[in-house]
Design an enzyme around this catalytic site. Structure first.
Site, mmCIF file in Angstrom:
data_model
loop_
_atom_site.group_PDB
_atom_site.id
_atom_site.type_symbol
_atom_site.label_atom_id
_atom_site.label_comp_id
_atom_site.label_asym_id
_atom_site.label_seq_id
_atom_site.Cartn_x
_atom_site.Cartn_y
_atom_site.Cartn_z
ATOM 1 N N LYS A 167 -14.260 8.396 -5.955
ATOM 2 C CA LYS A 167 -16.019 8.676 -4.749
ATOM 3 C C LYS A 167 -16.007 10.515 -4.847
ATOM 4 C CE LYS A 167 -13.850 6.774 -0.064
ATOM 5 N NZ LYS A 167 -13.318 7.263 0.982
ATOM 6 N N HIS A 227 0.853 -1.660 0.369
ATOM 7 C CA HIS A 227 -0.129 0.222 -0.303
ATOM 8 C C HIS A 227 1.129 1.225 0.116
ATOM 9 C CE1 HIS A 227 -4.119 -1.493 0.364
ATOM 10 N NE2 HIS A 227 -4.125 -2.750 0.877
ATOM 11 N N LYS A 257 0.468 14.630 1.396
ATOM 12 C CA LYS A 257 -0.495 14.650 0.320
ATOM 13 C C LYS A 257 -0.275 16.157 0.424
ATOM 14 C CE LYS A 257 -3.277 10.791 2.449
ATOM 15 N NZ LYS A 257 -3.735 10.332 2.095
ATOM 16 N N LYS A 317 -8.990 14.189 3.496
ATOM 17 C CA LYS A 317 -8.148 13.413 3.053
ATOM 18 C C LYS A 317 -7.034 12.722 4.806
ATOM 19 C CE LYS A 317 -6.412 14.136 -1.057
ATOM 20 N NZ LYS A 317 -6.345 13.074 -1.803
ATOM 21 N N ARG A 318 -6.491 11.770 5.355
ATOM 22 C CA ARG A 318 -6.018 11.723 6.687
ATOM 23 C C ARG A 318 -5.124 12.807 6.101
ATOM 24 N NH1 ARG A 318 -5.954 7.702 10.493
ATOM 25 N NH2 ARG A 318 -4.079 9.191 11.480
ATOM 26 N N THR A 371 -8.028 6.334 -3.275
ATOM 27 C CA THR A 371 -9.756 6.435 -3.198
ATOM 28 C C THR A 371 -10.625 7.329 -2.856
ATOM 29 O OG1 THR A 371 -10.429 5.557 -0.924
ATOM 30 C CG2 THR A 371 -9.174 3.848 -2.493
HETATM 31 C C1 LIG Z 1 -12.082 7.612 1.313
HETATM 32 C C2 LIG Z 1 -11.391 8.055 2.980
HETATM 33 C C3 LIG Z 1 -10.176 8.349 2.830
HETATM 34 C C4 LIG Z 1 -9.211 8.058 1.418
HETATM 35 O O1 LIG Z 1 -8.797 9.502 0.949
HETATM 36 P P1 LIG Z 1 -7.664 9.334 0.373
HETATM 37 O O2 LIG Z 1 -7.881 10.883 -0.376
HETATM 38 O O3 LIG Z 1 -7.751 8.180 -0.920
HETATM 39 O O4 LIG Z 1 -6.517 9.131 0.803
HETATM 40 C C5 LIG Z 1 -9.749 8.260 3.595
HETATM 41 N N1 LIG Z 1 -10.859 9.373 5.332
HETATM 42 C C6 LIG Z 1 -12.063 8.750 4.858
HETATM 43 C C7 LIG Z 1 -13.335 8.999 5.639
HETATM 44 C C8 LIG Z 1 -12.564 8.025 3.847
HETATM 45 O O5 LIG Z 1 -13.929 8.020 2.988
#
Ligand SMILES: *Cc1c(COP(=O)(O)O)cnc(C)c1O
Length: 670
Positions: free
Chosen positions: A509, A209, A403, A397-398, A505
């Protein structure tokens, strides 16, 4: 995971007591409980000339399973997700020697309490804490033991275990499954090493990952062997044989041995053990897998190319469109039927409506309604009024340096400077929305949250800019409020340093909900752009090859950019002159230093924020221009929805089923 509170702009972690009222959906399965042993020492019993390895003087806990139903969508299937609780061993079951050992009983009780108490909240970072390894072994040992028991209920020959079971190692965290399976096959099932190794390597498969070195687990052998003495012996033997294999293939090549050893420099390298013991090694997006093969895991790829494969991540449209965005879901169904709910590529049929003016208006109206829904949430939670006609520009995102939330907020500071100089500047009003949890011990990430909130305070309260910019930090970003956010987004910020985001991911979304990607050519962004077409995304910044080249050969000097670019310099100076922290001008010094560090220039701006900044700002200008053309924007958004079919997790799972698990597809009787 903790709940995040924002107090005075700072993240504060508070416990999330998700089980305090119980969980009505879980079923306790005491009958499947397993004992898990820690510590002690290994004694060798010789019976009839055969050595038996026996762990003695250990502490143990009972692993008690709870089953959670996972309900299929309209297919009459209910699967189970098994989770484990840790409970103290019934003292009546202790050996006669241990019975009455009060000290030990208390220790075992405490061990049971702490083991399942909290999840380490780190993301892409390894901390090397003893409790973390205890947790990993606890969950793995319980699960592997139970899988063996269950197999033996219906099958005779343990040598054929792999014909019925695959352990898909999701990251390095469960890699201790490799020596645990070996232990059971050798010590409890009485297999010879070669037989046990064949079963293990036909059972285990590994998903990588991340390529970032600080995320790859390396356990000190002192800690590992003290906690898991028998498991450590097995890891040593796995390593010895793997080294022999390397030497047979590359005679005399000490460099290979040094680079590929599972045990090296006093540490057990979990990723290397996973690769050596797995029949499949996959990355989670095409670019990521290529970087694994040709950069990070090059030596392993050259030695065993047949193991490597790609499985691009996916997301479920049932949660992130059908449930999260009912207005858009109903609209899609009204245009193309409801097949997309279980067959996302069908959503491609929307494409013919992308140029249809009426459909464009319908789409924009739904987006507007969703923006009102989010604006209401923001008013309730932040007390900030945002204009649903402004561009909702979102990065959720985190929080992690790679990032580059920092690049985003520095760009907001830059835009604000422009507006201060020229309050009549022609720009489409923009609402910058952030949401992110930082790992509790990650200082710089937490300081970045404070910076975002400090900038928000200044900008949101400055009447002179006539509300052209608003900045919102959404507290406690999590899946439930994420649904509201994706549905309302116009712009999806996917701005990681190229090569660092394995897949992402969130990007998928947003696309599914008709947001346009502002991103680097990183992770699955590459495939998103390939599906929707480069004209309908805003791509900027260095390529992964350029980044990797700088990392290998040097030659990047952020101080040159600071010296030559007056507007960037102005923004950076505002980090240390109290512009956003009048009471404590030094507050953001660490962030300033991270970008420019004059003491050690090779450690400055590791994630190339200043390098990509101009290109990023220029991409934002393209967004501003594009948004003014309502028809174009609606078309681009609809095309994003229409071309999101590849990114369903249904496709990802089918690829695992076909290429790795080799399962036969079952059609469910309805
Ligand atoms: C999808 C999702 C993530 C992953 O987000 P990335 O932009 O791919 O890092 C992290 N936290 C939550 C709550 C999510 O729904």
């Amino acid at each position: 995971m903790f709940k995040q509170k924002i107090e005075n702009g700072f993240q504060v972690e508070v416990p999330d007591e998700w089980l305090k009222d119980g969980n009505p959906f879980e079923i306790r399965r005491s009958e499947y409980a397993q004992e898990v042993k820690f510590g002690g020492y290994v004694r060798i019993d010789n019976k009839d000339g055969v050595n038996h390895f026996v762990q003695d003087g250990y502490q143990s806990v009972m692993a008690v399973p709870y089953d959670l139903p996972v309900i299929g969508y309209g297919n009459n299937v209910v699967n189970t997700l098994r989770i484990w609780d840790a409970q103290p061993i019934n003292t009546f079951n202790l050996d006669s020697f241990d019975r009455g050992d009060y000290q030990k009983a208390v220790e075992q009780e405490n061990l049971a309490k702490t083991i399942v108490e909290v999840l380490y909240p780190n993301d892409n970072h390894y901390a090397g804490k003893e409790l973390r390894l205890k947790q990993q072994y606890f969950f793995i040992s319980a699960s592997v033991q139970r899988a063996i028991v269950k197999y033996k209920e219906k099958h005779e020959d343990i040598r054929k275990f792999h014909e019925k079971v695959v352990f898909q190692l999701n990251d390095t965290h469960p890699t201790v499954a490799v020596p645990e399976l070996m232990r059971i096959l050798l010590d409890e099932e009485g297999l010879e090493w070669d037989e046990a190794w064949e079963v293990t390597t036909k059972t285990c498969a590994y998903t990588n990952h991340t390529i970032m070195s600080e995320a790859l687990e390396k356990w000190p052998i002192e800690l590992f062997s003290r906690l898991l003495p028998r498991i450590y012996q097995i890891v040593e033997e796995i390593n010895r044989r793997f080294q022999n294999q390397i030497q047979a293939m590359y005679p005399g090549n000490q460099e290979k041995l040094r680079k590929m050893s599972i045990i090296y420099d006093g540490q057990v390298k979990m990723a290397y053990m996973a690769i050596a013991a797995s029949f499949s090694v996959n990355g989670v997006a095409r670019l990521h897998t290529e970087i694994l093969k040709h950069q990070e895991l090059k030596d392993f790829y050259e030695m065993m190319p047949e193991k490597f494969n790609n499985k691009t991540n996916g997301i479920t449209q049932r949660r992130f469109l059908l449930h999260g965005n009912p207005l858009l879901a109903d609209w899609v169904t009204s245009k193309v039927g409801d097949e997309w709910i279980t067959n996302l590529p069908h959503i491609k049929k929307l494409e013919v409506y992308a140029d249809d003016l009426k459909c464009q208006q319908e789409f924009l109206n739904i987006k507007y309604q969703n923006k009102i829904r989010l604006a209401r949430y923001i008013m309730e939670h932040n007390g900030i009024e945002v204009d649903p006609r402004s561009i909702f520009d979102v990065q959720v995102k985190r929080l992690h340096e790679y990032k580059r939330q920092l690049m985003n907020i520095l760009h907001v500071m830059y835009l604000y400077n422009q507006l201060k100089d020229n309050p009549d500047m022609d720009m489409v009003p923009r609402t910058f929305i952030f949401g992110a949890k930082a790992a509790a011990g990650y200082k710089r990430a937490k300081l970045t949250i404070k910076l975002i909130n400090s900038v928000a305070d200044v900008i949101n309260n400055d009447k002179s800019i006539k509300g052209k910019i608003k900045v919102v930090f959404i507290e406690d970003y999590r899946v439930s409020n994420a649904e509201l956010i994706f549905a309302a987004a116009d712009v999806s910020e996917q701005i990681s340093t190229a090569s660092k985001e394995a897949s992402g991911t969130g990007n998928m979304k947003f696309m599914l909900n008709g947001a346009l990607t502002l991103g680097t050519m990183d992770g699955a962004n590459v495939e998103i752009v390939e599906e929707v077409g480069a004209d309908y995304a805003f791509i900027f910044g260095m390529s992964s090859d350029e980044v990797i080249n700088y990392e290998k050969n040097g030659g990047y000097y952020p101080m040159d950019i600071f010296n030559n670019d007056q507007e960037i310099r102005r923004v950076l100076m505002q980090l240390i002159n109290g512009y956003y922290a009048p009471d404590n001008p030094e507050l953001f010094r660490d962030i300033y230093d991270s970008l420019l560090n004059t003491k050690s220039s090779d450690k400055a701006d590791t994630y190339f924020i200043l390098k990509d900044f101009r290109s990023y700002a220029e991409a934002h200008k393209r967004i501003d221009a594009a948004y003014r053309d309502e028809k174009w924007w609606a078309k681009a958004a609809i095309l994003n929805v229409a071309n999101s079919g590849k990114f369903t997790s249904d496709r990802t799972i089918e690829e695992y089923v076909k290429d790795i698990w080799h399962l036969k597809k079952v059609t469910v009787e309805m």
